[in-house]
Design an enzyme around this catalytic site. Sequence first.
Site, short mmCIF file in Angstrom:
data_model
loop_
_atom_site.label_atom_id
_atom_site.label_comp_id
_atom_site.label_asym_id
_atom_site.label_seq_id
_atom_site.Cartn_x
_atom_site.Cartn_y
_atom_site.Cartn_z
N GLU A 1 0.55 9.77 8.55
CA GLU A 1 0.74 8.56 7.74
C GLU A 1 0.04 8.74 6.40
OE1 GLU A 1 -0.80 5.07 9.66
OE2 GLU A 1 -0.18 3.74 8.03
N ASN B 1 5.23 7.43 4.52
CA ASN B 1 4.58 6.34 3.79
C ASN B 1 5.54 5.16 3.89
OD1 ASN B 1 3.51 4.47 2.10
ND2 ASN B 1 3.22 5.85 0.36
N PRO C 1 9.96 1.00 1.06
CA PRO C 1 10.34 0.17 -0.08
C PRO C 1 9.47 0.37 -1.31
CG PRO C 1 10.31 -1.16 1.91
CD PRO C 1 9.80 0.21 2.29
N ASN C 2 10.15 0.38 -2.43
CA ASN C 2 9.55 0.42 -3.77
C ASN C 2 8.99 1.78 -4.16
OD1 ASN C 2 9.99 -2.44 -4.34
ND2 ASN C 2 8.47 -2.80 -2.75
N ARG D 1 -7.98 -2.83 -0.79
CA ARG D 1 -7.05 -3.78 -1.41
C ARG D 1 -7.00 -5.09 -0.61
NH1 ARG D 1 -1.65 -0.76 -2.84
NH2 ARG D 1 -1.41 -2.65 -4.12
N ARG E 1 5.96 1.86 -11.42
CA ARG E 1 5.35 0.57 -11.04
C ARG E 1 3.84 0.74 -10.86
NH1 ARG E 1 4.90 -1.09 -4.74
NH2 ARG E 1 4.77 1.02 -3.99
N HIS F 1 -0.78 6.86 2.60
CA HIS F 1 -0.77 5.78 1.62
C HIS F 1 -1.37 6.35 0.35
CE1 HIS F 1 0.19 3.01 4.81
NE2 HIS F 1 -0.76 3.59 5.52
N ALA G 1 5.23 -1.19 2.11
CA ALA G 1 4.87 -2.51 2.65
C ALA G 1 5.24 -2.65 4.13
CB ALA G 1 5.53 -3.60 1.83
N TYR H 1 -0.69 3.48 -8.32
CA TYR H 1 0.10 4.51 -7.67
C TYR H 1 0.25 5.80 -8.49
CZ TYR H 1 1.24 0.64 -4.58
OH TYR H 1 1.14 -0.41 -3.70
C1 DHK Z 1 2.55 1.57 -0.83
C2 DHK Z 1 3.04 0.29 -0.91
O1 DHK Z 1 4.23 0.07 -1.47
C3 DHK Z 1 2.27 -0.87 -0.44
O2 DHK Z 1 3.10 -1.91 0.02
C4 DHK Z 1 1.25 -0.49 0.63
C5 DHK Z 1 1.32 1.89 -0.10
C6 DHK Z 1 0.42 0.69 0.16
C7 DHK Z 1 0.59 3.08 -0.70
O3 DHK Z 1 -0.59 3.00 -1.02
O4 DHK Z 1 1.24 4.13 -0.82
O5 DHK Z 1 0.44 -1.60 0.91
#
Ligand code: DHK
Length: 144
Positions: free
Chosen positions: A98, A74, A10-11, A107, A18, A100, A77, A23
Amino acid sequence: MKTVYILNGPNLNLLGQRQPEIYGRETLADVGEACAALGAELGLEVQLFQSNHEGVIVDTIHEARHKAAGIIINPGALSHTSVAILDALNAFDGPVMEVHISNIHKREEFRHHSFVSGRAEAVIAGLGTEGYKAAVRRLAQLLA
Ligand code: DHK
């Protein structure tokens, strides 16, 4: 040529837009292109996926059982909540990396635990989008 799936939760479709201070400014399409180019150099076909829906990610992991030699994930959330994604990865035979983008340990506390980490060969956190390329390189080694 072996195929590797890069799955994003998601996202992550909003990557580059964002919270760029967390990010970065690269988009997911940029990540896909860079990883496809690197994969081609290393003898891997890289396919990028993203979904905002847990079930779609589970379905894509099931598809990977027959189509991919390794998975980079990845889960966004869903890292911190999804036993379903862990179970699906446990039904996949190949190596899992994995990723991130941010350092989840620096965080909020709720981001410190990931259900996927116990299944992954490695956990990359805090390298920014470079982390995806590091995962491609390591998967190439593991699958050689
Ligand atoms: C990405 C997200 O959207 C967060 O919800 C995770 C992760 C961290 C990232 O660091 O890529 O907590």
